[in-house]
Design a protein around this motif. Sequence first.
Motif, PDB file in Angstrom:
ATOM      1  N   HIS A 103       0.800  -1.218   0.000  1.00 47.52           N
ATOM      2  CA  HIS A 103       0.000   0.000   0.000  1.00 47.52           C
ATOM      3  C   HIS A 103       0.837   1.274   0.000  1.00 47.52           C
ATOM      4  O   HIS A 103       0.302   2.366  -0.211  1.00 47.52           O
ATOM      5  N   HIS A 104       2.131   1.149   0.247  1.00 43.25           N
ATOM      6  CA  HIS A 104       2.996   2.325   0.181  1.00 43.25           C
ATOM      7  C   HIS A 104       3.297   2.720  -1.263  1.00 43.25           C
ATOM      8  O   HIS A 104       3.849   3.796  -1.509  1.00 43.25           O
ATOM      9  N   LEU A 105       2.925   1.854  -2.208  1.00 47.49           N
ATOM     10  CA  LEU A 105       3.151   2.123  -3.625  1.00 47.49           C
ATOM     11  C   LEU A 105       1.869   2.582  -4.297  1.00 47.49           C
ATOM     12  O   LEU A 105       0.769   2.153  -3.908  1.00 47.49           O
ATOM     13  N   PRO A 106       1.973   3.436  -5.315  1.00 43.64           N
ATOM     14  CA  PRO A 106       0.765   3.786  -6.077  1.00 43.64           C
ATOM     15  C   PRO A 106       0.192   2.546  -6.751  1.00 43.64           C
ATOM     16  O   PRO A 106       0.917   1.593  -7.053  1.00 43.64           O
ATOM     17  N   LEU A 107      -1.100   2.566  -6.996  1.00 43.60           N
ATOM     18  CA  LEU A 107      -1.781   1.377  -7.509  1.00 43.60           C
ATOM     19  C   LEU A 107      -1.208   0.935  -8.844  1.00 43.60           C
ATOM     20  O   LEU A 107      -1.098  -0.271  -9.116  1.00 43.60           O
ATOM     21  N   GLU A 108      -0.818   1.855  -9.683  1.00 41.75           N
ATOM     22  CA  GLU A 108      -0.274   1.485 -10.991  1.00 41.75           C
ATOM     23  C   GLU A 108       1.017   0.678 -10.837  1.00 41.75           C
ATOM     24  O   GLU A 108       1.241  -0.302 -11.547  1.00 41.75           O
ATOM     25  N   GLU A 109       1.865   1.065  -9.876  1.00 44.56           N
ATOM     26  CA  GLU A 109       3.095   0.315  -9.635  1.00 44.56           C
ATOM     27  C   GLU A 109       2.782  -1.080  -9.103  1.00 44.56           C
ATOM     28  O   GLU A 109       3.426  -2.060  -9.474  1.00 44.56           O
ATOM     29  N   ARG A 110       1.796  -1.180  -8.244  1.00 46.15           N
ATOM     30  CA  ARG A 110       1.396  -2.500  -7.742  1.00 46.15           C
ATOM     31  C   ARG A 110       0.940  -3.394  -8.887  1.00 46.15           C
ATOM     32  O   ARG A 110       1.245  -4.589  -8.934  1.00 46.15           O
ATOM     33  N   ALA A 111       0.181  -2.807  -9.803  1.00 44.80           N
ATOM     34  CA  ALA A 111      -0.310  -3.578 -10.943  1.00 44.80           C
ATOM     35  C   ALA A 111       0.833  -4.021 -11.853  1.00 44.80           C
ATOM     36  O   ALA A 111       0.826  -5.151 -12.361  1.00 44.80           O
ATOM     37  N   TRP A 112       1.818  -3.140 -12.065  1.00 44.33           N
ATOM     38  CA  TRP A 112       2.985  -3.532 -12.863  1.00 44.33           C
ATOM     39  C   TRP A 112       3.736  -4.673 -12.189  1.00 44.33           C
ATOM     40  O   TRP A 112       4.177  -5.620 -12.842  1.00 44.33           O
ATOM     41  N   ARG A 113       3.873  -4.622 -10.879  1.00 47.90           N
ATOM     42  CA  ARG A 113       4.571  -5.686 -10.162  1.00 47.90           C
ATOM     43  C   ARG A 113       3.821  -7.013 -10.227  1.00 47.90           C
ATOM     44  O   ARG A 113       4.439  -8.083 -10.147  1.00 47.90           O
ATOM     45  N   HIS A 114       2.498  -6.922 -10.361  1.00 51.39           N
ATOM     46  CA  HIS A 114       1.693  -8.143 -10.488  1.00 51.39           C
ATOM     47  C   HIS A 114       2.107  -8.957 -11.719  1.00 51.39           C
ATOM     48  O   HIS A 114       1.899 -10.176 -11.761  1.00 51.39           O
ATOM     49  N   ALA A 115       2.699  -8.307 -12.702  1.00 45.45           N
ATOM     50  CA  ALA A 115       3.127  -9.023 -13.914  1.00 45.45           C
ATOM     51  C   ALA A 115       4.083 -10.162 -13.585  1.00 45.45           C
ATOM     52  O   ALA A 115       4.086 -11.196 -14.267  1.00 45.45           O
ATOM     53  N   ALA A 116       4.903 -10.008 -12.532  1.00 48.07           N
ATOM     54  CA  ALA A 116       5.819 -11.088 -12.150  1.00 48.07           C
ATOM     55  C   ALA A 116       5.052 -12.311 -11.669  1.00 48.07           C
ATOM     56  O   ALA A 116       5.446 -13.453 -11.930  1.00 48.07           O
ATOM     57  N   TYR A 117       3.961 -12.078 -10.957  1.00 49.33           N
ATOM     58  CA  TYR A 117       3.120 -13.178 -10.495  1.00 49.33           C
ATOM     59  C   TYR A 117       2.456 -13.873 -11.676  1.00 49.33           C
ATOM     60  O   TYR A 117       2.397 -15.097 -11.752  1.00 49.33           O
ATOM     61  N   GLU A 118       1.959 -13.071 -12.586  1.00 47.08           N
ATOM     62  CA  GLU A 118       1.325 -13.620 -13.784  1.00 47.08           C
ATOM     63  C   GLU A 118       2.313 -14.480 -14.567  1.00 47.08           C
ATOM     64  O   GLU A 118       1.971 -15.579 -15.029  1.00 47.08           O
ATOM     65  N   THR A 119       3.540 -13.997 -14.700  1.00 46.67           N
ATOM     66  CA  THR A 119       4.564 -14.760 -15.413  1.00 46.67           C
ATOM     67  C   THR A 119       4.848 -16.079 -14.706  1.00 46.67           C
ATOM     68  O   THR A 119       4.978 -17.133 -15.349  1.00 46.67           O
ATOM     69  N   TRP A 120       4.953 -16.032 -13.378  1.00 48.73           N
ATOM     70  CA  TRP A 120       5.214 -17.260 -12.623  1.00 48.73           C
ATOM     71  C   TRP A 120       4.092 -18.280 -12.815  1.00 48.73           C
ATOM     72  O   TRP A 120       4.331 -19.450 -13.087  1.00 48.73           O
ATOM     73  N   VAL A 121       2.850 -17.821 -12.703  1.00 45.26           N
ATOM     74  CA  VAL A 121       1.715 -18.736 -12.856  1.00 45.26           C
ATOM     75  C   VAL A 121       1.681 -19.330 -14.263  1.00 45.26           C
ATOM     76  O   VAL A 121       1.540 -20.552 -14.433  1.00 45.26           O
ATOM     77  N   LEU A 122       1.838 -18.499 -15.283  1.00 45.98           N
ATOM     78  CA  LEU A 122       1.686 -18.968 -16.660  1.00 45.98           C
ATOM     79  C   LEU A 122       2.890 -19.762 -17.153  1.00 45.98           C
ATOM     80  O   LEU A 122       2.729 -20.736 -17.906  1.00 45.98           O
ATOM     81  N   ASP A 123       4.100 -19.375 -16.730  1.00 41.58           N
ATOM     82  CA  ASP A 123       5.310 -19.996 -17.282  1.00 41.58           C
ATOM     83  C   ASP A 123       5.909 -21.091 -16.406  1.00 41.58           C
ATOM     84  O   ASP A 123       6.758 -21.857 -16.872  1.00 41.58           O
ATOM     85  N   ALA A 124       5.483 -21.156 -15.147  1.00 41.70           N
ATOM     86  CA  ALA A 124       6.008 -22.195 -14.251  1.00 41.70           C
ATOM     87  C   ALA A 124       4.911 -23.117 -13.734  1.00 41.70           C
ATOM     88  O   ALA A 124       5.015 -24.342 -13.838  1.00 41.70           O
ATOM     89  N   VAL A 125       3.840 -22.539 -13.196  1.00 43.09           N
ATOM     90  CA  VAL A 125       2.791 -23.359 -12.586  1.00 43.09           C
ATOM     91  C   VAL A 125       1.978 -24.107 -13.628  1.00 43.09           C
ATOM     92  O   VAL A 125       1.758 -25.325 -13.514  1.00 43.09           O
ATOM     93  N   VAL A 126       1.505 -23.410 -14.642  1.00 44.32           N
ATOM     94  CA  VAL A 126       0.678 -24.075 -15.666  1.00 44.32           C
ATOM     95  C   VAL A 126       1.432 -25.214 -16.355  1.00 44.32           C
ATOM     96  O   VAL A 126       0.872 -26.312 -16.517  1.00 44.32           O
ATOM     97  N   PRO A 127       2.686 -25.037 -16.784  1.00 44.47           N
ATOM     98  CA  PRO A 127       3.404 -26.179 -17.375  1.00 44.47           C
ATOM     99  C   PRO A 127       3.519 -27.368 -16.416  1.00 44.47           C
ATOM    100  O   PRO A 127       3.447 -28.522 -16.859  1.00 44.47           O
ATOM    101  N   HIS A 128       3.692 -27.092 -15.119  1.00 45.54           N
ATOM    102  CA  HIS A 128       3.736 -28.197 -14.155  1.00 45.54           C
ATOM    103  C   HIS A 128       2.399 -28.925 -14.109  1.00 45.54           C
ATOM    104  O   HIS A 128       2.353 -30.168 -14.098  1.00 45.54           O
TER     105      HIS A 128
END
Length: 247
Positions: free
Chosen positions: A76-101
């Motif tokens: 919450h110390h970050l602006p919402l747009e920055e939080r959303a950009w950081r969410h991209a790392a989670y999306e990458t992990w789910v799609l490129d690591a979890v889904v293939p597993h």
Amino acid sequence: MRHYSVELAVPGGGRSGTVAVYGHWGRPVLVFPTEGGDAWEFARNGMIGAVEGLVDAGRVKLYCVDSFDAETWSAHHLPLEERAWRHAAYETWVLDAVVPHIRADTGEGADIVTAGCSLGAFHALNFAFKRADLFPLALSFSGNYDPATWKSWGERGDAVYFNSPADYVANLHGDHLAWLRQRLSVLLVCGQGRWEDTTGALESTRRMGGLLAAKGIRHELDLWGPDVPHDWESWRRQLAHHLPRFS
């Protein structure tokens, strides 16, 4: 019940996380935790036990993942747009690591169900909308689908918009909307008791149901009574009630 855990990293480097797996066979269900939760949260709070019969019967296999919320939506110390950009790392992990597993474990052609409670419900719905080719069914319990209501501040841009179902669903149109109507199904569940109002879940769930109806996207809106609060006891009952229909 067969269960194991695995630590997965994005191929080529990047953030890693844990996946706790329950079951030996069945329809794969990708489970997102509540805010800040980990891969073991579903089990600790009795959610695995609530559907143990389905798991043991080989009807579902649950893949419960870590959250990255502390560095993304809950920062919450970050602006919402920055939080959303950081969410991209989670999306990458789910799609490129979890889904293939999951695909390697259950078969390349398996359609994956997403599920989650509270903030996990947001993830379940958002991932399904953005990648309905992988996730044609979302089971969302007590979710708030508008990140702008999450102690947000700062200017909002594309990163927020494209991770805010409350925004982008209203603007779906054309061929993509037609494809989603054929491909995607959504279950929205929410109680009307304590904390469902203060978390914004009840209002947001109702609004999302209206948006899906207006766009002609397959969905069910299931509102439980005023005695059903925003908590694990409710979610255990709701998951046990609904999951058998989808397994």
